[in-house]
Design an enzyme around this catalytic site. Structure first.
Site, PDB file in Angstrom:
ATOM      1  CG  ASP A 136      -1.863   1.114   1.332  1.00  0.00           C
ATOM      2  OD1 ASP A 136      -2.742   1.168   0.458  1.00  0.00           O
ATOM      3  OD2 ASP A 136      -1.763   1.955   2.253  1.00  0.00           O
ATOM      4  CD  GLU A 173      -2.124   2.874  -3.551  1.00  0.00           C
ATOM      5  OE1 GLU A 173      -3.091   3.585  -3.832  1.00  0.00           O
ATOM      6  OE2 GLU A 173      -1.649   2.812  -2.400  1.00  0.00           O
TER       7      GLU A 173
HETATM    8  C1  GLC Z   1      -4.044   3.362  -0.465  1.00  0.00           C
HETATM    9  C2  GLC Z   1      -5.320   2.555  -0.402  1.00  0.00           C
HETATM   10  C3  GLC Z   1      -6.423   3.457   0.061  1.00  0.00           C
HETATM   11  C4  GLC Z   1      -6.067   3.953   1.459  1.00  0.00           C
HETATM   12  C5  GLC Z   1      -4.702   4.625   1.465  1.00  0.00           C
HETATM   13  C6  GLC Z   1      -4.192   4.805   2.866  1.00  0.00           C
HETATM   14  O1  GLC Z   1      -4.152   4.403  -1.378  1.00  0.00           O
HETATM   15  O2  GLC Z   1      -5.595   1.976  -1.656  1.00  0.00           O
HETATM   16  O3  GLC Z   1      -7.662   2.799   0.073  1.00  0.00           O
HETATM   17  O4  GLC Z   1      -7.039   4.848   1.888  1.00  0.00           O
HETATM   18  O5  GLC Z   1      -3.726   3.843   0.801  1.00  0.00           O
HETATM   19  O6  GLC Z   1      -3.816   3.584   3.421  1.00  0.00           O
END
Ligand code: GLC
Ligand code: CA
Length: 567
Positions: A233, A294
């Site tokens: 993440d 991500e």
């Molecule tokens: C990433 C996740 C999102 C979350 C953020 C903070 O972007 O995909 O859903 O709110 O991280 O953890």
């Protein structure tokens, strides 16, 4: 600068190169003679656990619910499921605020339920990928509770604490991507702590070796429990400038939260991120595991950095570049595909997730949405690379945002209302059948079931040979069986065509052609069989009125044709 825009837009809309050598260090795990790894042939499927299937009828999905749908997923053609965070959490950010990394939240079940899910999945050759929230923990995590208790606490330096600039003044101008200052004052110790996301999500201090060790340990702990990888993440946000320099303001005005538009150059994408990724990858390689990132990359150069030198960082940095093509534009897709196809690692394709408006709405014209959903399926499931599906995409689920501020569950939808309605719309319960609550739960679900469950459900679409779901099942089957789709190079066809996106996938003597009409009028293309070394074409999968005749392919409005070429 792009970074800021990408984070913001995520919230607002809410070949050859790979070669055998790139993966030499894990080639003993190759699944084919091309040296491909399991994750290169696998189809991934993201499950948002709150919304997938509710086994105990409390309105919230759970692990037993997921286990009960493994046959469905297997049959669909899914090889790996990525479960969004299911760890203990106060659920401020619906699981992205983890209070214990080595357990399961009681609302989702127990570790024993996880073990059952893992072994049931294994029986079906489905791998499990967990979501590793590496940037921050919950403010209720025992590390943070200790950290904030005193300046001398054992975990003080596990988070980022600083003095204010002056009385009532935070250390610098950084704003949280979820609104307000990124600093929160804590009166107990008279210092501020840093949070890129909600105040309940304090950033971990990755400069502290103890944090690294703890996180690498958690990674290994889950591998030993049967997990085959992680989606990492928010990796862009792991490090901050130690001098805490102010961020430049991009342009005048205020965002949906009333904050200035900042260039996050001092608190995102710092080069130190790559040391951590190499460390996580080392642990992953010991377990034949995959790391998906991500990564909000602005261009292919940035994407390449996330693959690392000699592919020693992320195997699958998510290519959100693709999600930035928000219209059915063959030239735009062609450009993006060529760029990613020329990157230094294996491509990843994503068209929907729990933070962005579903592809069904981004590409749909309101009239031919189901046909367009098929065009998009035929696109990202036939490219050279690994696709990551999002639950419900295969049945044409529609984004259904809340209609009033009172209904909103995602906190950013309340602070940003009405400009920012939050991400509830793309997180609604999976539409299984026509029974109460679309078969998701017998109790009122945590988010309402959208009215489209009357027309779009798994059960309904399984009975309709023309449905989006049947189309997904067919493409996914093809993708697993067709040699050219598995191992072939990508070759663009008809590169100046503004209406039809067409390309070949070629592996040795095998060739497959894909032609996608992205307009609402009939279109024709030529394959150029001879010039590409082939003699004939035979249809493998096509929408009702599309087909090939000699070198020509005719496509109905939003028609799809996939055909096998012969020498
Ligand atoms: C990433 C996740 C999102 C979350 C953020 C903070 O972007 O995909 O859903 O709110 O991280 O953890
Ligand atoms: Ca439940």
């Amino acid at each position: 600068m792009k970074k800021v825009i990408l984070w913001a837009s995520a919230l607002l809309i809410c070949s050859g190169i790979l070669g055998v050598t790139g993966f030499a260090q894990t080639s003993d795990h190759a699944v084919d003679k091309e040296g491909h790894q399991w994750w290169q042939h696998a189809v991934f499927y993201e499950i948002y656990p709150r919304s997938f299937a509710d086994s105990n009828n409390d309105g919230i999905g759970d692990l037993k619910g997921i286990a009960s749908k493994l046959d469905y997923l297997k049959d669909l053609g899914v090889d790996a499921i990525w479960i969004s965070p299911c760890f203990p959490s106060p659920q401020v950010d619906f699981g992205y605020d983890v209070s214990d990394y080595e357990n399961i939240d009681p609302m989702y079940g127990t570790l024993a339920d996880f073990d059952v899910l893992a072994s049931e999945a294994k029986k079906r050759n489905i791998r499990i990928i967990l979501d590793f929230v590496v940037n921050h923990s919950s403010d209720q995590h025992k590390w943070f509770l200790d950290s904030k208790s005193s300046r001398a606490s054992a975990h003080r330096d596990w988070y980022i604490w600083r003095d204010g600039k002056g009385p009532g003044e935070p250390p610098n101008n950084w704003v949280s991507t979820f609104g307000g200052s990124a600093w929160k004052f804590d009166p107990t110790t008279n210092q501020y702590y840093y949070h890129f996301f909600y105040t309940e999500q304090p950033d971990l201090n990755w400069r502290n070796p103890a944090v690294k060790d703890a996180m690498f340990g958690i990674e290994a702990w889950w591998y030993k429990r049967g997990v085959s990888g992680f989606r990492l993440d928010a990796v862009d946000t792991l490090f901050e400038d130690p001098k805490l320099q102010d961020n430049p303001i991009l342009h005048p005005g205020m965002n949906a939260f009333g904050d200035p538009y900042e260039d996050n150059k001092n608190n995102t994408k710092l080069p130190e991120v790559h040391d951590v990724l190499r460390g996580l990858r080392k642990v992953a390689d010991e377990h034949n595991a995959v790391l998906i990132g991500e990564t909000w990359t602005a261009d292919v150069a940035e994407l390449n950095r996330y693959y690392g030198d000699g592919n020693n960082e992320l195997q699958l940095p998510m290519d959100f570049l693709f999600t930035t093509v928000n219209k059915l534009s063959p030239p735009e897709f062609r450009k993006q595909i060529a760029a990613v196809d020329g990157a230094s690692g294996w491509p990843t394709f994503v068209i929907s997730n729990h933070d962005i408006v579903r592809s069904y709405d981004r590409y749909g014209d309101g009239e031919h949405n189901d046909q367009i959903a098929k065009v998009m399926a035929a696109l990202y499931l036939t490219l050279r690379g690994t696709p990551i599906m999002y639950y419900g995409e295969e049945i044409g689920m529609k984004t259904t945002p809340p209609t009033s501020k009172e209904e909103v569950k995602d906190p950013i939808g309340r602070t940003g209302w009405p400009k920012e309605k939050g991400r509830d719309g793309e997180r609604t319960p999976m539409q299984w059948d026509g029974t109460v609550n679309a078969g998701f739960s017998k109790a009122a679900p945590w988010l309402p079931v959208p009215p489209t469950y009357e027309t779009h459900t798994v059960a309904g679409e399984l009975k309709d040979h023309n449905s989006v779901l049947e189309f997904y099942r067919k493409v996914l089957k093809l993708r697993h069986d067709n040699t050219a789709l598995l191992d072939g190079n990508y070759k663009a066809l008809n590169e100046t065509d503004d209406n039809v996106l067409s390309y070949l996938r070629i592996y040795k003597d095998h060739g497959t052609v894909v032609a996608l009409n992205m307009t609402n009028t009939p279109q024709k293309i030529s394959i150029g069989l001879k010039g590409n070394g082939f003699a004939s074409v035979k249809g493998l999968l096509a929408t009702e009125k599309s087909g090939a005749n000699g070198d020509d392919v005719s496509l109905e409005p939003f028609g799809v044709f996939i055909g096998e070429l012969s020498k």
